[in-house]
Design a protein around this motif. Sequence first.
Motif, PDB file in Angstrom:
ATOM      1  N   LEU A  23       0.879  -1.179  -0.004  1.00  9.77           N
ATOM      2  CA  LEU A  23       0.026   0.090   0.013  1.00  9.77           C
ATOM      3  C   LEU A  23       0.766   1.282  -0.027  1.00  9.77           C
ATOM      4  CD1 LEU A  23      -2.762  -1.055   2.701  1.00  9.77           C
ATOM      5  CD2 LEU A  23      -3.039  -0.943   0.210  1.00  9.77           C
ATOM      6  N   PHE A  24       2.020   0.912  -0.471  1.00 13.08           N
ATOM      7  CA  PHE A  24       3.113   2.276  -0.370  1.00 13.08           C
ATOM      8  C   PHE A  24       2.597   3.679  -1.163  1.00 13.08           C
ATOM      9  CE2 PHE A  24       7.451   4.079  -0.710  1.00 13.08           C
ATOM     10  CZ  PHE A  24       7.298   4.489   0.218  1.00 13.08           C
ATOM     11  N   GLU A  25       2.054   3.395  -2.312  1.00 10.55           N
ATOM     12  CA  GLU A  25       1.613   4.459  -3.183  1.00 10.55           C
ATOM     13  C   GLU A  25       0.496   5.132  -2.392  1.00 10.55           C
ATOM     14  OE1 GLU A  25       1.795   7.167  -6.221  1.00 10.55           O
ATOM     15  OE2 GLU A  25       3.263   5.621  -5.643  1.00 10.55           O
ATOM     16  N   GLU A  26      -0.634   4.512  -1.895  1.00 12.59           N
ATOM     17  CA  GLU A  26      -1.672   5.067  -1.108  1.00 12.59           C
ATOM     18  C   GLU A  26      -1.173   5.771   0.021  1.00 12.59           C
ATOM     19  OE1 GLU A  26      -3.035   1.615  -3.674  1.00 12.59           O
ATOM     20  OE2 GLU A  26      -1.534   2.071  -2.391  1.00 12.59           O
ATOM     21  N   THR A  27      -0.080   5.088   0.528  1.00 13.22           N
ATOM     22  CA  THR A  27       0.136   5.682   2.020  1.00 13.22           C
ATOM     23  C   THR A  27       1.121   7.083   1.651  1.00 13.22           C
ATOM     24  OG1 THR A  27       0.651   3.406   2.801  1.00 13.22           O
ATOM     25  CG2 THR A  27       1.460   5.324   3.991  1.00 13.22           C
ATOM     26  N   ARG A  28       1.862   7.116   0.537  1.00 14.90           N
ATOM     27  CA  ARG A  28       2.619   8.274   0.229  1.00 14.90           C
ATOM     28  C   ARG A  28       1.674   9.472   0.047  1.00 14.90           C
ATOM     29  NH1 ARG A  28       6.610   7.397  -4.662  1.00 14.90           N
ATOM     30  NH2 ARG A  28       6.724   9.753  -4.254  1.00 14.90           N
ATOM     31  N   THR A  29       0.628   8.947  -0.965  1.00 17.02           N
ATOM     32  CA  THR A  29      -0.396   9.947  -1.082  1.00 17.02           C
ATOM     33  C   THR A  29      -1.134  10.550  -0.165  1.00 17.02           C
ATOM     34  OG1 THR A  29      -0.554   8.932  -3.530  1.00 17.02           O
ATOM     35  CG2 THR A  29      -2.256  10.511  -2.634  1.00 17.02           C
ATOM     36  N   GLY A  30      -1.680   9.687   0.751  1.00 17.76           N
ATOM     37  CA  GLY A  30      -2.181  10.294   1.911  1.00 17.76           C
ATOM     38  C   GLY A  30      -1.731  10.826   2.913  1.00 17.76           C
ATOM     39  N   LEU A  31      -0.278  10.830   3.061  1.00 19.96           N
ATOM     40  CA  LEU A  31       0.520  11.390   4.011  1.00 19.96           C
ATOM     41  C   LEU A  31       1.239  12.549   3.292  1.00 19.96           C
ATOM     42  CD1 LEU A  31       1.868   8.601   6.248  1.00 19.96           C
ATOM     43  CD2 LEU A  31       0.135  10.331   6.807  1.00 19.96           C
ATOM     44  N   GLY A  32       0.969  12.893   2.094  1.00 20.90           N
ATOM     45  CA  GLY A  32       1.890  13.825   1.388  1.00 20.90           C
ATOM     46  C   GLY A  32       3.308  13.781   1.452  1.00 20.90           C
ATOM     47  N   MET A  33       3.905  12.583   1.628  1.00 26.66           N
ATOM     48  CA  MET A  33       5.388  12.336   1.424  1.00 26.66           C
ATOM     49  C   MET A  33       6.003  12.690   0.169  1.00 26.66           C
ATOM     50  SD  MET A  33       5.626   8.253   2.944  1.00 26.66           S
ATOM     51  CE  MET A  33       4.620   7.845   4.277  1.00 26.66           C
ATOM     52  N   SER A  34       7.063  13.408   0.261  1.00 31.13           N
ATOM     53  CA  SER A  34       7.978  13.739  -0.736  1.00 31.13           C
ATOM     54  C   SER A  34       8.409  12.413  -1.144  1.00 31.13           C
ATOM     55  CB  SER A  34       9.015  14.762  -0.579  1.00 31.13           C
ATOM     56  OG  SER A  34       9.845  14.293   0.608  1.00 31.13           O
ATOM     57  N   GLY A  35       9.502  12.504  -2.382  1.00 33.37           N
ATOM     58  CA  GLY A  35      10.215  11.530  -2.779  1.00 33.37           C
ATOM     59  C   GLY A  35      11.301  10.909  -1.967  1.00 33.37           C
ATOM     60  N   PRO A  65      -6.138  -7.268  -0.818  1.00 36.36           N
ATOM     61  CA  PRO A  65      -7.549  -7.766  -0.740  1.00 36.36           C
ATOM     62  C   PRO A  65      -8.350  -7.390   0.666  1.00 36.36           C
ATOM     63  CG  PRO A  65      -6.287  -9.241  -1.583  1.00 36.36           C
ATOM     64  CD  PRO A  65      -5.452  -8.239  -1.307  1.00 36.36           C
ATOM     65  N   LEU A  66      -7.475  -7.381   1.794  1.00 33.12           N
ATOM     66  CA  LEU A  66      -8.145  -7.167   2.897  1.00 33.12           C
ATOM     67  C   LEU A  66      -8.804  -5.660   3.004  1.00 33.12           C
ATOM     68  CD1 LEU A  66      -5.915  -8.940   5.385  1.00 33.12           C
ATOM     69  CD2 LEU A  66      -8.341  -9.295   5.463  1.00 33.12           C
ATOM     70  N   THR A  67      -7.671  -4.805   2.492  1.00 36.81           N
ATOM     71  CA  THR A  67      -7.991  -3.130   2.340  1.00 36.81           C
ATOM     72  C   THR A  67      -9.340  -3.199   1.486  1.00 36.81           C
ATOM     73  OG1 THR A  67      -5.509  -2.824   2.531  1.00 36.81           O
ATOM     74  CG2 THR A  67      -7.117  -1.221   1.712  1.00 36.81           C
ATOM     75  N   SER A  68      -9.496  -3.767   0.457  1.00 31.49           N
ATOM     76  CA  SER A  68     -10.656  -3.497  -0.252  1.00 31.49           C
ATOM     77  C   SER A  68     -11.963  -4.089   0.504  1.00 31.49           C
ATOM     78  CB  SER A  68     -10.585  -4.253  -1.680  1.00 31.49           C
ATOM     79  OG  SER A  68      -9.513  -3.786  -2.357  1.00 31.49           O
ATOM     80  N   ALA A  69     -11.818  -5.204   1.217  1.00 32.76           N
ATOM     81  CA  ALA A  69     -13.072  -5.797   1.714  1.00 32.76           C
ATOM     82  C   ALA A  69     -13.255  -4.862   3.120  1.00 32.76           C
ATOM     83  CB  ALA A  69     -12.578  -7.205   2.334  1.00 32.76           C
ATOM     84  N   LEU A  70     -12.447  -4.152   3.559  1.00 33.88           N
ATOM     85  CA  LEU A  70     -12.779  -3.345   4.961  1.00 33.88           C
ATOM     86  C   LEU A  70     -12.985  -1.944   4.694  1.00 33.88           C
ATOM     87  CD1 LEU A  70      -9.718  -4.937   7.328  1.00 33.88           C
ATOM     88  CD2 LEU A  70     -12.187  -5.345   7.325  1.00 33.88           C
ATOM     89  N   GLY A  71     -13.183  -1.777   3.365  1.00 29.96           N
ATOM     90  CA  GLY A  71     -13.705  -0.277   2.869  1.00 29.96           C
ATOM     91  C   GLY A  71     -12.730   0.622   2.134  1.00 29.96           C
ATOM     92  N   GLY A  72     -11.461  -0.037   1.720  1.00 30.04           N
ATOM     93  CA  GLY A  72     -10.682   0.671   1.044  1.00 30.04           C
ATOM     94  C   GLY A  72      -9.605   1.635   1.375  1.00 30.04           C
ATOM     95  N   SER A  73      -9.503   1.861   2.860  1.00 32.39           N
ATOM     96  CA  SER A  73      -8.470   2.959   3.395  1.00 32.39           C
ATOM     97  C   SER A  73      -7.316   2.143   3.589  1.00 32.39           C
ATOM     98  CB  SER A  73      -9.260   3.434   4.656  1.00 32.39           C
ATOM     99  OG  SER A  73      -8.242   4.097   5.373  1.00 32.39           O
ATOM    100  N   TRP A  74      -6.299   2.581   3.002  1.00 34.16           N
ATOM    101  CA  TRP A  74      -4.912   2.322   3.544  1.00 34.16           C
ATOM    102  C   TRP A  74      -4.749   2.304   5.086  1.00 34.16           C
ATOM    103  CZ3 TRP A  74      -1.606   5.104   6.331  1.00 34.16           C
ATOM    104  CH2 TRP A  74      -1.703   6.639   6.314  1.00 34.16           C
ATOM    105  N   ARG A  75      -5.472   3.016   5.743  1.00 29.27           N
ATOM    106  CA  ARG A  75      -5.121   3.316   7.114  1.00 29.27           C
ATOM    107  C   ARG A  75      -5.711   1.682   7.795  1.00 29.27           C
ATOM    108  NH1 ARG A  75      -3.622   8.368   9.000  1.00 29.27           N
ATOM    109  NH2 ARG A  75      -3.948   9.713   7.532  1.00 29.27           N
ATOM    110  N   THR A  76      -6.784   1.371   7.194  1.00 30.56           N
ATOM    111  CA  THR A  76      -7.470   0.175   7.882  1.00 30.56           C
ATOM    112  C   THR A  76      -6.681  -0.972   7.349  1.00 30.56           C
ATOM    113  OG1 THR A  76      -9.557   1.211   7.779  1.00 30.56           O
ATOM    114  CG2 THR A  76      -9.485  -1.249   7.989  1.00 30.56           C
ATOM    115  N   GLY A  77      -6.114  -1.062   5.969  1.00 28.34           N
ATOM    116  CA  GLY A  77      -5.413  -2.356   5.557  1.00 28.34           C
ATOM    117  C   GLY A  77      -4.186  -2.402   6.381  1.00 28.34           C
ATOM    118  N   LEU A  78      -3.472  -1.248   6.766  1.00 28.00           N
ATOM    119  CA  LEU A  78      -2.214  -1.424   7.870  1.00 28.00           C
ATOM    120  C   LEU A  78      -2.478  -1.618   9.133  1.00 28.00           C
ATOM    121  CD1 LEU A  78      -0.219   1.497   6.445  1.00 28.00           C
ATOM    122  CD2 LEU A  78       0.127  -0.699   5.830  1.00 28.00           C
TER     123      LEU A  78
END
Length: 436
Positions: free
Chosen positions: A61-73, A184-197
């Motif tokens: 979920l790295f791409e979603e986490t980067r976007t969600g937290l606004g991480m720089s490269g 798959p777990l992230t999708s089943a639990l609503g799609g949030s990367w936070r829940t997936g982690l």
Amino acid sequence: MPDDEIQTLNRPEAAPHQALPRPAATPAAAPQPQWLGPVLIVGIVLAALNLRPAITSLGALFEETRTGLGMSGTVAGLITSVPALCFAAVGVTAPRLSRRFGPAAVVCAGMAAIAAGLLIRPFASNAAGFLAASALSLAGIALTNVLLPVIVKRWFPDRVGTMTGLYSMALAAGTSLAAAATVPLTSALGGSWRTGLLVWAVLALAAVLPWLPIATAARRTRAAEAAAAGTAAGAPADTGPRVVRSRTAWALACYFGLQATGAYVTMGWLPQIFRDAGVSAATAGVLLAVTMVMGVPLAFVIPRLAGRMRNQGPIAVTLGLFGLAGYLGLYLAPAAGAWAWALLLGISNCAFPLVITMIGLRARSSAGVVRLSAFAQSTGYLISIPGPLLIGALYQHSGGWDLPLALMAGLLVPQVALGVLAGRDRTIEDECGMRN
């Protein structure tokens, strides 16, 4: 140390029905409760299952986490390098903590740190908080990485290969499970990367439970032995060997570092190699999963085989040859033989359970194992840090995979040579001039 413990690695492994562990023999050893054996086995398996999900679940979920937290490269690159840095920096403290509190108590604390970090980081509001929580989990992983071989040596001295195989298999299973199931777990639990982690904190919390009574029982044993010996229970004498004087310790450390380099390159770059050869993204992901899954059964078989051999060098050579065949295949026909190359590299990457087994076999005492484990893993992880970065730089500079694959194949040559040196039938105590 009594002579019967010194000779324990020369005996055949105990029969499978012998479930109750015994600590390394001492004149003042306290009797062990009957429940300890089964609970220790459960605890070791659960601990091993938790040694990689903090890393591989984030990778999924790295791409979603980067976007969600606004991480720089730059910050994202820092996060990808933190595991190896934490394993090296924190792992080296394990011997001191083990002497002070006992290995079981430190593993218990390590499990708690993993759970706490996994619970906190999904709620982080910025990259700094996320990095701090991740570092907490990684610190717990680093301590447990070092001390699980010590637990095995301490409580299962006649079954080093079998028990190392059991937790190596669990580690491989946890790695593959988190990589495959997080999305798959992230999708089943609503799609949030936070829940997936966050979901992986449940597994970590479950691992804390068996280590609480294990640590309590171990503390009572330490107190009884210390009282009989007339020493302080919390500060036993430091009688371990100075591993930096041992050529075998250095061979193990460098072998560990080179096999870790190969594993990190495989996890980070293998899908891209296949995609650049024309394989679809979905198939490339499945091929990586095949490579990782190979470690599950072999992680159980290889340590058992290694534990029954006086010299583990032939296994190191065999694994290296599989790796050379895999890299040669990727060089000549990456797409046409993709499934075969994925299988070959999966077998080669099972050098990890081999080196963990050798750590338990190359020291006679628990003090020796904890020092050797800390030295080999900390030094090895430091050695592994530049590898994936160098492969990426070569790929970018050359515009293809010929040079990176040639480098990886070339690194297997010293890896095999070091495996042969590390596999010789000797102990670090002998090399350091210690007599027990």
